[in-house]
Write a protein that holds these residues in place. Structure first.
Motif, PDB file in Angstrom:
ATOM      1  N   SER A 126      -5.146  -2.197  -7.653  1.00 31.74           N
ATOM      2  CA  SER A 126      -5.335  -1.921  -6.366  1.00 31.74           C
ATOM      3  C   SER A 126      -6.572  -1.030  -5.875  1.00 31.74           C
ATOM      4  O   SER A 126      -6.869  -0.935  -4.588  1.00 31.74           O
ATOM      5  CB  SER A 126      -3.964  -1.269  -6.107  1.00 31.74           C
ATOM      6  OG  SER A 126      -3.964   0.129  -6.873  1.00 31.74           O
TER       7      SER A 126
ATOM      8  N   SER B 214       0.828   8.358  -0.341  1.00 25.94           N
ATOM      9  CA  SER B 214      -0.558   8.439  -0.869  1.00 25.94           C
ATOM     10  C   SER B 214      -0.579   9.292  -1.815  1.00 25.94           C
ATOM     11  O   SER B 214      -0.674  10.411  -1.495  1.00 25.94           O
ATOM     12  CB  SER B 214      -1.445   8.791   0.673  1.00 25.94           C
ATOM     13  OG  SER B 214      -2.849   8.818   0.296  1.00 25.94           O
TER      14      SER B 214
ATOM     15  N   GLN C  39       4.758   4.122   2.465  1.00 22.97           N
ATOM     16  CA  GLN C  39       4.106   4.691   1.142  1.00 22.97           C
ATOM     17  C   GLN C  39       3.504   5.713   1.005  1.00 22.97           C
ATOM     18  O   GLN C  39       2.727   6.315   1.729  1.00 22.97           O
ATOM     19  CB  GLN C  39       3.034   3.310   0.942  1.00 22.97           C
ATOM     20  CG  GLN C  39       3.738   2.112   0.758  1.00 22.97           C
ATOM     21  CD  GLN C  39       2.753   0.827   0.287  1.00 22.97           C
ATOM     22  OE1 GLN C  39       1.681   1.002  -0.059  1.00 22.97           O
ATOM     23  NE2 GLN C  39       3.083  -0.336   0.682  1.00 22.97           N
TER      24      GLN C  39
ATOM     25  N   SER D 228       7.954  -0.264   3.355  1.00 23.04           N
ATOM     26  CA  SER D 228       6.770  -0.442   4.490  1.00 23.04           C
ATOM     27  C   SER D 228       5.485   0.324   4.123  1.00 23.04           C
ATOM     28  O   SER D 228       5.510   1.256   3.656  1.00 23.04           O
ATOM     29  CB  SER D 228       7.657   0.095   5.930  1.00 23.04           C
ATOM     30  OG  SER D 228       7.512   1.288   5.871  1.00 23.04           O
ATOM     31  N   GLU D 229       4.242  -0.291   4.658  1.00 25.16           N
ATOM     32  CA  GLU D 229       3.024   0.455   4.609  1.00 25.16           C
ATOM     33  C   GLU D 229       3.110   1.842   4.924  1.00 25.16           C
ATOM     34  O   GLU D 229       2.442   2.726   4.550  1.00 25.16           O
ATOM     35  CB  GLU D 229       1.903  -0.408   5.213  1.00 25.16           C
ATOM     36  CG  GLU D 229       1.731  -1.780   4.298  1.00 25.16           C
ATOM     37  CD  GLU D 229       0.420  -2.376   4.996  1.00 25.16           C
ATOM     38  OE1 GLU D 229      -0.488  -1.916   5.414  1.00 25.16           O
ATOM     39  OE2 GLU D 229       0.057  -3.457   4.690  1.00 25.16           O
ATOM     40  N   SER D 230       3.737   1.960   6.051  1.00 24.55           N
ATOM     41  CA  SER D 230       3.936   3.356   6.708  1.00 24.55           C
ATOM     42  C   SER D 230       4.618   4.401   5.790  1.00 24.55           C
ATOM     43  O   SER D 230       4.171   5.703   6.135  1.00 24.55           O
ATOM     44  CB  SER D 230       4.237   3.170   8.127  1.00 24.55           C
ATOM     45  OG  SER D 230       5.748   2.908   8.291  1.00 24.55           O
TER      46      SER D 230
END
Length: 202
Positions: A197, A179, A177, A173-175
């Motif tokens: 990206s 960074s 990932q 999920s994006e949350s």
């Protein structure tokens, strides 16, 4: 990375050979079909495969059918794109691109596995081969350790420069990932060779 006993690694080698052999047997059949979908290819060739490869586990037959289906469909899509490109090239008097040929596995170095053929734990993998089921040690990279709980059930085993590796897909999920500015995603395309990206086109 996948590590194991000499016997278990030999079993992977033998399985990869059989996988490639079946792929190359099945690909020409799919290539001649108008619709090489997984379902239609299974219906068309399964009984023939069982006669020609009686010792190969049935689940491997299913994964090879899936691999062949996707490879042939990809190749035919590429041919359609080349036909379109050749139309423009012909009008401009340029050299035409070569026809796309039927997919073929030149090296016995890839095995596609589903949930029935491989079970993955934190540091172990149990994989069904043509010589039985073996346990292998996994050497997981630090970045992957954080993602391991989100792994999918299917995977691929591949041999690169003499070392066996496990290739696993993840649902992230994006949350969740990580960074990290050092990580760059690359999308290979047709009109643009690569899009990063970071939104840079190459």
């Amino acid at each position: 990375k996948i590590n194991g006993s000499e016997e278990s690694l030999d079993a992977l080698e033998m399985t990869a050979c059989k996988f490639a052999e079946l792929f190359n047997f099945l690909a020409p059949i799919a290539w001649e079909m108008k619709d090489a979908s997984r379902f239609k290819l299974h219906y068309r060739a399964y009984e023939l495969i069982r006669k020609e490869f009686p010792d190969l586990p049935a689940q491997y037959v299913i994964t090879v059918i899936g691999k062949v289906s996707s490879s042939v469909k990809s190749a035919k899509t590429k041919q359609k794109q080349r036909n379109l490109e050749n139309t423009f090239r012909a009008k401009k008097g340029k050299k035409l691109l070569k026809e796309v040929s039927c997919p073929k596995m030149k090296k016995s170095s890839v095995i596609v596995l589903d949930a029935r053929l491989a079970s993955l734990a934190e540091t172990k993998a149990k994989i069904t081969t043509t010589r039985g089921r073996f346990s292998y040690d996994l050497e997981i990279y630090p970045y992957v350790e954080n993602l391991w709980p989100t792994r999918r059930s299917g995977c691929e085993v591949m041999k690169i420069n003499g070392q066996w590796y496990l290739s696993v897909g993840f649902d992230i999920s994006e949350s969740s990932q990580v960074s990290d500015s050092r990580v760059l995603g690359l999308d290979r395309g047709v009109n643009n060779m690569v899009v990063g990206s970071d939104n840079k086109f190459h």
